[in-house]
Write a protein that holds these residues in place. Structure first.
Motif, PDB file in Angstrom:
ATOM      1  N   UNK A 156      25.016  21.631  -2.021  1.00 32.90           N
ATOM      2  CA  UNK A 156      23.984  20.520  -1.788  1.00 32.90           C
ATOM      3  C   UNK A 156      23.954  20.507  -0.682  1.00 32.90           C
ATOM      4  N   UNK A 157      25.321  21.427   0.112  1.00 36.89           N
ATOM      5  CA  UNK A 157      24.942  21.530   1.534  1.00 36.89           C
ATOM      6  C   UNK A 157      24.759  22.391   2.462  1.00 36.89           C
ATOM      7  N   UNK A 158      25.046  23.323   2.010  1.00 39.59           N
ATOM      8  CA  UNK A 158      24.879  24.861   2.492  1.00 39.59           C
ATOM      9  C   UNK A 158      26.206  24.551   3.285  1.00 39.59           C
ATOM     10  N   UNK A 159      27.035  24.062   3.622  1.00 45.48           N
ATOM     11  CA  UNK A 159      28.033  24.295   3.710  1.00 45.48           C
ATOM     12  C   UNK A 159      29.021  24.962   3.683  1.00 45.48           C
ATOM     13  N   UNK A 160      29.720  26.260   3.945  1.00 45.20           N
ATOM     14  CA  UNK A 160      30.095  27.325   3.739  1.00 45.20           C
ATOM     15  C   UNK A 160      32.063  27.738   4.260  1.00 45.20           C
ATOM     16  N   UNK A 161      32.506  27.380   5.487  1.00 42.75           N
ATOM     17  CA  UNK A 161      32.891  27.867   5.297  1.00 42.75           C
ATOM     18  C   UNK A 161      34.607  27.344   5.327  1.00 42.75           C
ATOM     19  N   UNK A 162      34.621  26.118   5.080  1.00 42.53           N
ATOM     20  CA  UNK A 162      35.537  25.674   4.243  1.00 42.53           C
ATOM     21  C   UNK A 162      35.968  25.738   2.948  1.00 42.53           C
ATOM     22  N   UNK A 163      34.639  26.027   1.868  1.00 40.94           N
ATOM     23  CA  UNK A 163      34.688  26.462  -0.114  1.00 40.94           C
ATOM     24  C   UNK A 163      34.786  27.806   0.295  1.00 40.94           C
ATOM     25  N   UNK A 164      34.881  28.841   1.317  1.00 43.80           N
ATOM     26  CA  UNK A 164      34.769  30.314   1.832  1.00 43.80           C
ATOM     27  C   UNK A 164      36.169  29.948   2.276  1.00 43.80           C
ATOM     28  N   UNK A 165      37.090  29.468   2.480  1.00 42.73           N
ATOM     29  CA  UNK A 165      38.492  29.724   2.396  1.00 42.73           C
ATOM     30  C   UNK A 165      39.444  29.531   1.091  1.00 42.73           C
ATOM     31  N   UNK A 166      38.143  28.692   0.475  1.00 39.18           N
ATOM     32  CA  UNK A 166      39.305  28.104  -0.652  1.00 39.18           C
ATOM     33  C   UNK A 166      38.869  28.702  -1.791  1.00 39.18           C
ATOM     34  N   UNK A 167      37.880  29.550  -1.859  1.00 34.83           N
ATOM     35  CA  UNK A 167      37.623  30.978  -3.020  1.00 34.83           C
ATOM     36  C   UNK A 167      38.939  31.973  -2.498  1.00 34.83           C
ATOM     37  N   UNK A 168      38.555  31.995  -1.019  1.00 36.18           N
ATOM     38  CA  UNK A 168      39.319  33.426  -0.538  1.00 36.18           C
ATOM     39  C   UNK A 168      40.875  33.522  -1.827  1.00 36.18           C
ATOM     40  N   UNK A 169      41.421  32.089  -0.926  1.00 34.04           N
ATOM     41  CA  UNK A 169      43.291  31.708  -1.684  1.00 34.04           C
ATOM     42  C   UNK A 169      43.001  32.109  -3.479  1.00 34.04           C
ATOM     43  N   UNK A 170      42.012  31.798  -3.968  1.00 33.68           N
ATOM     44  CA  UNK A 170      41.774  31.701  -5.358  1.00 33.68           C
ATOM     45  C   UNK A 170      41.787  33.105  -5.981  1.00 33.68           C
ATOM     46  N   UNK A 171      41.013  33.798  -5.294  1.00 35.73           N
ATOM     47  CA  UNK A 171      40.616  34.756  -5.592  1.00 35.73           C
ATOM     48  C   UNK A 171      42.061  36.050  -5.028  1.00 35.73           C
TER      49      UNK A 171
END
Length: 379
Positions: free
Chosen positions: A276-291
């Motif tokens: 919905x926003x195109x924001x990437x940095x914060x999302x990637x920070x969370x997803x990489x930790x989860x992965x």
């Protein structure tokens, strides 16, 4: 043919962040890791901005702002984003930081070559570059394939596309303590168009002309709008220090369905960009930790992703803007109508309760979203 435990095809934000989280976890020190990209990542090819209430990556924050501004054709207001600060990281600083960490570990290698293919072959994977072939146990792919989205109709695709100028002006017109999050006072021309302004001093700033729309513009149209905006700020003389441009896919297409047991798509290729926003940095920070945490207990990448309520909220938002792209200013003006916008940012970070979700959703125009909901239910 050389074998590695993990191969990363592409070294964008998601790949580098995931490797960094592997280093921090200390659980992959016995794994051989290869990163492959045709780009050596030595240029300032992008900036990442995000709101944050912690000291994450504090050593490479280029600039941060306590205040943000929002504007449309009728008003301009300062937003209270407590407890967050809005922060900027430059590409070169991030790359240097991550590659410096990588250089301390003999099990991690970088190869500057172009990946042309990768595939799963039973219990291992094959990765081909223009010069070499490699085998590995797991592939982490961040090479985006637009055909996956454009070849289907169920999940619309918008683009967040922009051109930005870093300028240094003769006149001191910028408030270096306030970032202009969205300025919808520019002519909308049937789209969702806004200026994004990040001042680093009283006479220096990054100005980006940004659209959320289906189609790209000619380079000249972006730059004409930036020139007009600069003129309207009262600037008569300025120097363009640097330019950047980008195009971020905004879609709820289920990229994770293309994961296999041993191949996972990450970053934009895996739907890690906030649709919905195109924001990437914060999302990637969370997803990489989860992965990285997932890898400690699971070896089947098809089980990594789970849909949640925020995916559905984003889906409705994309549906609304895809059907009527001119409504964007009205939607965001509704969201940011109150001076206190911390709740909106918490919602966009996907950290709100259901009650808080409702408080945010009720700020949006009702009829377009109800229609989008009904269309999805009876589709």
């Amino acid at each position: 043919m050389k074998h590695f435990n993990y191969i990363f095809t592409g070294t964008g934000l998601a790949a580098l962040m995931t490797v960094y989280e592997m280093i921090l976890s200390k659980k992959t020190e016995d794994k051989t890791i290869l990163l492959i990209d045709s780009d050596a990542k030595k240029t300032n090819d992008r900036t990442w901005c995000f709101w944050d209430d912690s000291n994450h990556f504090e050593e490479i924050i280029y600039k941060e702002w306590k205040n943000t501004l929002f504007a449309n054709e009728n008003y301009r207001k300062q937003l209270n984003i407590e407890p967050y600060h809005y922060k900027m990281i430059q590409g070169t600083d991030f790359y240097k930081f991550i590659f410096n960490e990588i250089s301390k570990h003999e099990n991690i290698h970088f190869l500057q070559e172009k990946v042309i293919d990768f595939s799963e072959l039973g219990n291992h994977c094959l990765v081909k570059t223009e010069e070499n072939n490699f085998t590995c146990n797991k592939v982490f792919n961040s090479i985006f394939n637009p055909n996956l989205v454009t070849s289907q109709k169920k999940y619309p695709l918008l683009q967040q596309h922009f051109i930005g100028w870093f300028i240094k002006s003769k006149e001191s017109v910028f408030d270096e303590n306030a970032a202009t999050f969205m300025d919808f006072s520019v002519k909308q021309k049937g789209n969702t168009r806004f200026m994004y302004v990040l001042p680093t001093s009283k006479n220096e700033a990054l100005l980006e002309y940004t659209l959320f729309s289906k189609d790209l513009l000619s380079k000249k149209e972006y730059e004409n709008e930036i020139e007009l905006y600069i003129k309207n700020l009262g600037i008569t003389e300025y120097e363009i220090v640097e330019k950047e441009q980008g195009n971020i896919p905004m879609t709820c297409y289920p990229f994770w369905k293309n994961n296999t047991k041993n191949i996972i798509n990450i970053g934009s290729a895996g739907g890690w960009t906030k649709a919905s926003t195109g924001f990437t940095f914060k999302n990637v920070t969370k997803k990489s930790k989860e992965l990285v945490s997932f890898l400690e207990t699971n070896s089947d990448f098809t089980k990594f992703h789970k849909k949640d309520k925020f995916w559905f909220y984003d889906l409705l938002f994309i549906d609304v803007l895809y059907k009527d792209n001119s409504i964007g200013s009205k939607v965001f003006s509704g969201l940011f109508q109150d001076e206190n916008s911390g709740l909106i940012l918490k919602f966009l970070d996907e950290e709100t309760t259901l009650f808080e979700d409702l408080k945010v959703i009720l700020k949006c125009p009702k009829i377009p979203f109800v229609k989008a909901l009904l269309c999805r239910i009876f589709r």
